[in-house]
Scaffold this motif. Sequence first.
Motif, PDB file in Angstrom:
ATOM      1  N   ALA A 168      -7.049  -1.736  -3.056  1.00 18.42           N
ATOM      2  CA  ALA A 168      -7.266  -2.724  -4.339  1.00 18.42           C
ATOM      3  C   ALA A 168      -6.351  -3.580  -3.955  1.00 18.42           C
ATOM      4  N   GLU A 169      -5.189  -2.460  -4.391  1.00 12.79           N
ATOM      5  CA  GLU A 169      -4.021  -3.397  -5.169  1.00 12.79           C
ATOM      6  C   GLU A 169      -3.240  -4.600  -4.454  1.00 12.79           C
ATOM      7  N   LEU A 170      -2.933  -4.362  -3.025  1.00 13.57           N
ATOM      8  CA  LEU A 170      -2.421  -4.664  -2.184  1.00 13.57           C
ATOM      9  C   LEU A 170      -3.549  -5.519  -1.521  1.00 13.57           C
ATOM     10  N   GLU A 171      -4.173  -5.412  -0.983  1.00 14.03           N
ATOM     11  CA  GLU A 171      -5.432  -6.842  -1.478  1.00 14.03           C
ATOM     12  C   GLU A 171      -5.195  -7.774  -1.660  1.00 14.03           C
ATOM     13  N   ASN A 172      -4.874  -7.708  -3.228  1.00 17.33           N
ATOM     14  CA  ASN A 172      -4.641  -8.253  -4.362  1.00 17.33           C
ATOM     15  C   ASN A 172      -3.526  -8.711  -4.250  1.00 17.33           C
ATOM     16  N   SER A 173      -2.542  -8.466  -4.276  1.00 16.96           N
ATOM     17  CA  SER A 173      -1.122  -9.442  -3.719  1.00 16.96           C
ATOM     18  C   SER A 173      -1.050 -10.329  -3.371  1.00 16.96           C
ATOM     19  N   TRP A 174       0.118 -11.104  -3.105  1.00 18.86           N
ATOM     20  CA  TRP A 174       0.431 -11.660  -2.221  1.00 18.86           C
ATOM     21  C   TRP A 174       1.199 -11.705  -1.424  1.00 18.86           C
ATOM     22  N   ASP A 175       2.303 -10.983  -2.207  1.00 16.76           N
ATOM     23  CA  ASP A 175       3.449 -10.842  -1.498  1.00 16.76           C
ATOM     24  C   ASP A 175       3.854  -9.883  -0.810  1.00 16.76           C
TER      25      ASP A 175
ATOM     26  N   ASN B 238       6.449  -8.898   0.453  1.00 14.02           N
ATOM     27  CA  ASN B 238       7.910  -8.601   0.923  1.00 14.02           C
ATOM     28  C   ASN B 238       8.233  -7.708  -0.286  1.00 14.02           C
ATOM     29  N   THR B 239       7.836  -7.391  -0.671  1.00 16.95           N
ATOM     30  CA  THR B 239       8.362  -6.801  -2.258  1.00 16.95           C
ATOM     31  C   THR B 239       8.706  -5.236  -2.410  1.00 16.95           C
ATOM     32  N   ALA B 240       9.306  -4.742  -2.827  1.00 14.36           N
ATOM     33  CA  ALA B 240       9.220  -3.259  -2.685  1.00 14.36           C
ATOM     34  C   ALA B 240       8.189  -2.739  -3.564  1.00 14.36           C
ATOM     35  N   VAL B 241       7.645  -3.532  -4.547  1.00 16.07           N
ATOM     36  CA  VAL B 241       6.505  -3.000  -5.308  1.00 16.07           C
ATOM     37  C   VAL B 241       5.465  -3.144  -4.224  1.00 16.07           C
ATOM     38  N   TYR B 242       5.311  -3.821  -3.882  1.00 14.31           N
ATOM     39  CA  TYR B 242       3.851  -3.644  -2.292  1.00 14.31           C
ATOM     40  C   TYR B 242       4.535  -2.982  -1.366  1.00 14.31           C
ATOM     41  N   GLN B 243       5.931  -2.434  -0.920  1.00  6.06           N
ATOM     42  CA  GLN B 243       5.464  -1.659   0.058  1.00  6.06           C
ATOM     43  C   GLN B 243       5.649   0.106  -0.315  1.00  6.06           C
ATOM     44  N   GLN B 244       5.686   0.043  -1.671  1.00  3.96           N
ATOM     45  CA  GLN B 244       5.658   1.080  -2.662  1.00  3.96           C
ATOM     46  C   GLN B 244       4.103   1.838  -2.472  1.00  3.96           C
ATOM     47  N   SER B 245       3.216   0.973  -2.714  1.00  3.53           N
ATOM     48  CA  SER B 245       2.150   0.857  -3.157  1.00  3.53           C
ATOM     49  C   SER B 245       1.048   0.902  -1.275  1.00  3.53           C
ATOM     50  N   LEU B 246       1.899   0.076  -0.619  1.00  9.46           N
ATOM     51  CA  LEU B 246       1.398   0.822   0.709  1.00  9.46           C
ATOM     52  C   LEU B 246       1.878   1.918   1.740  1.00  9.46           C
ATOM     53  N   GLU B 247       2.705   2.681   0.824  1.00 13.31           N
ATOM     54  CA  GLU B 247       2.839   3.690   1.486  1.00 13.31           C
ATOM     55  C   GLU B 247       2.256   4.651   0.910  1.00 13.31           C
ATOM     56  N   ALA B 248       2.092   4.683  -0.229  1.00 13.81           N
ATOM     57  CA  ALA B 248       1.209   5.501  -0.896  1.00 13.81           C
ATOM     58  C   ALA B 248      -0.547   5.510  -0.788  1.00 13.81           C
ATOM     59  N   ALA B 249      -0.979   4.461  -0.360  1.00 16.75           N
ATOM     60  CA  ALA B 249      -2.143   4.097   0.270  1.00 16.75           C
ATOM     61  C   ALA B 249      -1.936   4.843   1.174  1.00 16.75           C
ATOM     62  N   VAL B 250      -1.081   4.917   2.373  1.00 20.88           N
ATOM     63  CA  VAL B 250      -1.011   5.450   3.477  1.00 20.88           C
ATOM     64  C   VAL B 250      -1.444   7.013   3.366  1.00 20.88           C
ATOM     65  N   SER B 251      -0.152   7.525   2.405  1.00 22.64           N
ATOM     66  CA  SER B 251       0.427   8.843   2.766  1.00 22.64           C
ATOM     67  C   SER B 251      -1.353   9.275   2.081  1.00 22.64           C
TER      68      SER B 251
END
Lengths: 72, 310
Positions: A20-27, A29-42
């Motif tokens: 849900a956090e990812l859906e709400n963020s628009w950028d 390419n940020t490191a934060v986004y990628q970290q959330s992404l990897e957290a969700a994936v794992s």
Amino acid sequence: MEETDQSLKEIFLDAEAARAELENSWDTNTAVYQQSLEAAVSAYEKCLVIIDKASLFSSNEALDDVSTNDLP
Amino acid sequence: MSTRTLLTRPKRYFLVRHYLAELALKLRSGTDTSLRKSHLATSRQHHARFLRLLDSYNALSKPDAALLESLNDSPDTFSAAGPSAAGDPSRRRDAKIARFRQEKELKQRIEALRRDAASAERADDATVRELHLAVVAQAVHTAFQSLEGVAQELQILKLAPPPAQQQQQGAASGVDARERDRNGGVGGAGYSERVDPPLAQLLAGGRAGPLLSKDGKPLRPFTLLDSRQRLQQGVFRPDHNLPTMTIDEYLEEEKRRGGIIEGGGEQSGVKKELDEDDEKAVDAETLRQRQWDEFVEENPKGSGNTINRG
């Protein structure tokens, strides 16, 4: 089984929260986004492992057989 | 099975693989096409298994089940419009429009159901069930569209030229063996078996690369020219001819050449006085006037070149 049920639910909810956090963020390419992404994936992958171990899905079932509470 | 249903309340997390498929597409891959390809393949695998699971639960509609089969048959050319519409753009468009409309309806239904489920104190079981099923159906739509996008992107990546330099800081899968040979060992400093220079250099036509080695030894044949300087100087110049002298200087020059007449001065006022006693002068003057009169008679006014108008 109960423990796996509970922990699976928790992990699933964590994954959903991250997603849900990812859906709400628009950028994207940020490191934060990628970290959330990897957290969700794992988290989701952990869910898969538990689901597999618990054999939640059966090839003999049909969707109609699954009760409403068990659907999500 | 029966003991399980008594002891536990298993929840089927159908959508886990769907989310994994979608998230895989968001992973950053930068310019690394092979990494992107592996992400795409992962996404496709997750979606395929997601759909297969639903199919085993008889949750896919007949057309969707057929679509899944077409995915299994030829994943690289998968299209959400169906295999027969692959080459036909109008059918593809119609299928896309139909799908879009279905999705919109689904979306509205989900919103309505969510509202109903939230508003009722104890949400109706049927409503909640419908909501879950609608969410799954929406995921199926998204899945097929993602799969089509993945297939298209993989096709494009297949056609893309291999990257010239893979300068990844340790993240890449290591330099390709062929690239290593091409560069001639570690970082291009070693020995290479190639005789010709690389293609890029050949195509540059003898213009590429350094002229002299570090010691000052020439690496390529070259000529010393001076026209280059002239060409260079010719580049940054004003585009018109700039003035070389002032107006006064120009007028002086004209005066020197005799181009400036000063009329109305002394000489135009003075007339030669004819001495009547001097016979020859008087005769010459009479002759001159007679000749002038004859000339005027022979050339009447208006007989010159009238340029076709008279």
